[in-house]
Design an enzyme around this catalytic site. Structure first.
Site, PDB file in Angstrom:
ATOM      1  N   ARG A 206       4.800  -8.328  -0.634  1.00 48.41           N
ATOM      2  CA  ARG A 206       4.204  -7.174  -1.560  1.00 48.41           C
ATOM      3  C   ARG A 206       5.003  -6.094  -1.450  1.00 48.41           C
ATOM      4  NH1 ARG A 206      -1.868  -6.231   0.317  1.00 48.41           N
ATOM      5  NH2 ARG A 206      -1.012  -6.526   2.349  1.00 48.41           N
TER       6      ARG A 206
ATOM      7  N   ASP B 123       0.975  -1.301  -0.004  1.00 49.02           N
ATOM      8  CA  ASP B 123       0.080   0.002  -0.032  1.00 49.02           C
ATOM      9  C   ASP B 123       0.938   1.175  -0.084  1.00 49.02           C
ATOM     10  OD1 ASP B 123      -2.021  -2.202   0.414  1.00 49.02           O
ATOM     11  OD2 ASP B 123      -1.733  -1.462   2.587  1.00 49.02           O
TER      12      ASP B 123
ATOM     13  N   ASN C 274     -18.011  -6.725  -0.011  1.00 57.27           N
ATOM     14  CA  ASN C 274     -17.082  -6.161   1.353  1.00 57.27           C
ATOM     15  C   ASN C 274     -16.787  -4.833   1.288  1.00 57.27           C
ATOM     16  OD1 ASN C 274     -15.908  -8.969   0.083  1.00 57.27           O
ATOM     17  ND2 ASN C 274     -15.581  -9.035   2.190  1.00 57.27           N
TER      18      ASN C 274
ATOM     19  N   GLU D  18     -11.372  -0.593  -3.492  1.00 59.54           N
ATOM     20  CA  GLU D  18     -10.587  -0.021  -2.464  1.00 59.54           C
ATOM     21  C   GLU D  18      -9.230   0.488  -3.087  1.00 59.54           C
ATOM     22  OE1 GLU D  18      -9.605  -3.667   0.076  1.00 59.54           O
ATOM     23  OE2 GLU D  18      -7.835  -3.914  -1.101  1.00 59.54           O
TER      24      GLU D  18
ATOM     25  N   HIS E 263      -3.319  -1.046  -5.161  1.00 59.01           N
ATOM     26  CA  HIS E 263      -3.121  -0.206  -4.244  1.00 59.01           C
ATOM     27  C   HIS E 263      -2.180   0.914  -4.217  1.00 59.01           C
ATOM     28  CE1 HIS E 263      -4.778   0.769   0.128  1.00 59.01           C
ATOM     29  NE2 HIS E 263      -3.690   1.647  -0.286  1.00 59.01           N
TER      30      HIS E 263
END
Length: 330
Positions: A295, A18, A161, A198, A262
């Site tokens: 990540r 992120d 979600n 998101e 993200h």
């Protein structure tokens, strides 16, 4: 003229999901991201994008030991508003049964120092929305003198979600007026594993506001979608936003890049538009993907097509830092 052929060393920073980079008018780049332990918020700064790799991270806030704000600190972002710094992040809470570990809410920190690595970060509390439900991945942007807040949240009355919402900000931690849903998972590529929208990010170009977001589970299915609105439109009107039916950035097997998403946007030292994102370099994951630490934060130059749309290309393969630095210097 923008140099879209430039290549950056990737990963830029390992084990930082992120990722968020803010280029300030003091000439520095500021970086923050989720850390693998999900227990703190770090900031680092450097005069160049590449310099962020070796910059010393400073811990500006740590999670609490129990109760609210005590678990899974996710996706911090650094923003500037009214001459103050704000960090937006999501946090869950611990309970005796661990049922709160994924019951996130959004929070804000404030710092009035010129340098966000100095001074005091003050908790401003929860950013309240229409519901007390799962909420995360807040971002902020300014447009024509107004500050907007965009986030992902679970509407208790809508299956799935999380959807994307937008509202105007009254101040750095308080929403003003209505909140509008501008996107919900509707295509198959947004609903693999989890039904998710998101991680929104906004960039302005060519008379439009472009908003990327991520969908599906955080494994190799994770990918980026795109919304856009005219710069003259009412951004709080859902009808102002158009959503592309296909993802714009996704797993690339050939380059060994899996689950890119993200993202955020920034500009390079020479003014080139940069896409900052995370991705893994392998497909198979043991256990919950959220607890796989690899990540990595990555960065690539992107271009704009003749029809005005951004062209993100494909995730670039991992590159040795020395090799990429040599190429950049040529």
């Amino acid at each position: 003229m923008m140099d879209v052929s430039r290549r950056y060393a990737n990963p830029l920073i390992e084990q930082r999901a992120d990722p968020f980079i803010y280029k300030h008018d003091d000439g520095y780049y500021y970086f923050t991201a989720s850390v693998p332990e999900y227990d703190r918020i770090e900031l680092r700064r450097a005069a160049t994008i590449e310099g962020l790799r070796e910059a010393k991270p400073e811990v500006i806030w740590r999670k609490r030991e129990k109760g609210m704000l005590s678990a899974n600190i996710w996706a911090p972002e650094l923003h500037r508003m009214d001459c103050k710094w704000y960090v937006y992040f999501a946090a869950a809470h611990t309970t005796e049964t661990d049922e709160g570990l994924f019951d996130h809410r959004m929070y804000a920190l404030e710092n009035d120092s010129a340098n966000p690595l100095e001074g005091q970060w003050v908790e401003k509390g929860q950013v309240k929305t229409a519901w007390e439900s799962f909420a995360l991945d807040a971002t902020s942007f300014e447009h024509r003198g107004k500050h907007y807040y965009v986030w992902a949240q679970k509407d208790p009355n809508i299956p799935g979600n999380s959807n994307l919402y937008i509202s105007e900000l009254e101040n750095g931690w308080t929403l003003k007026g209505p909140q509008t849903m501008i996107s919900r998972p509707e295509y198959d590529w947004e609903k693999i594993g989890f039904s998710v929208n998101e991680g929104a990010a906004v960039v302005k170009h060519g008379g439009k506001l472009w908003m990327t977001f991520s969908g599906s589970a955080t494994d190799h299915h994770y990918c980026m979608g795109l919304l856009f609105a005219d710069e003259d439109a009412d951004l709080l009107d859902a009808a102002s936003w158009t959503k592309l039916p296909e993802p714009v950035f996704r797993t690339n097997e050939e380059n060994g890049q899996y689950g890119p998403g993200h993202n955020c946007f920034t500009v390079g030292e020479n003014g080139e538009d940069l896409l900052v994102y995370h991705a893994r370099s392998y497909k198979e994951i043991e256990g919950d993907p959220l607890y796989d630490p690899n990540r990595h934060a990555r960065v690539k130059v992107f271009a704009w097509r003749e029809d005005g749309l951004p062209d993100f290309g494909v995730p670039e393969p991992d590159t040795a830092a020395a090799e990429a630095a040599d190429q950049v210097g040529k």
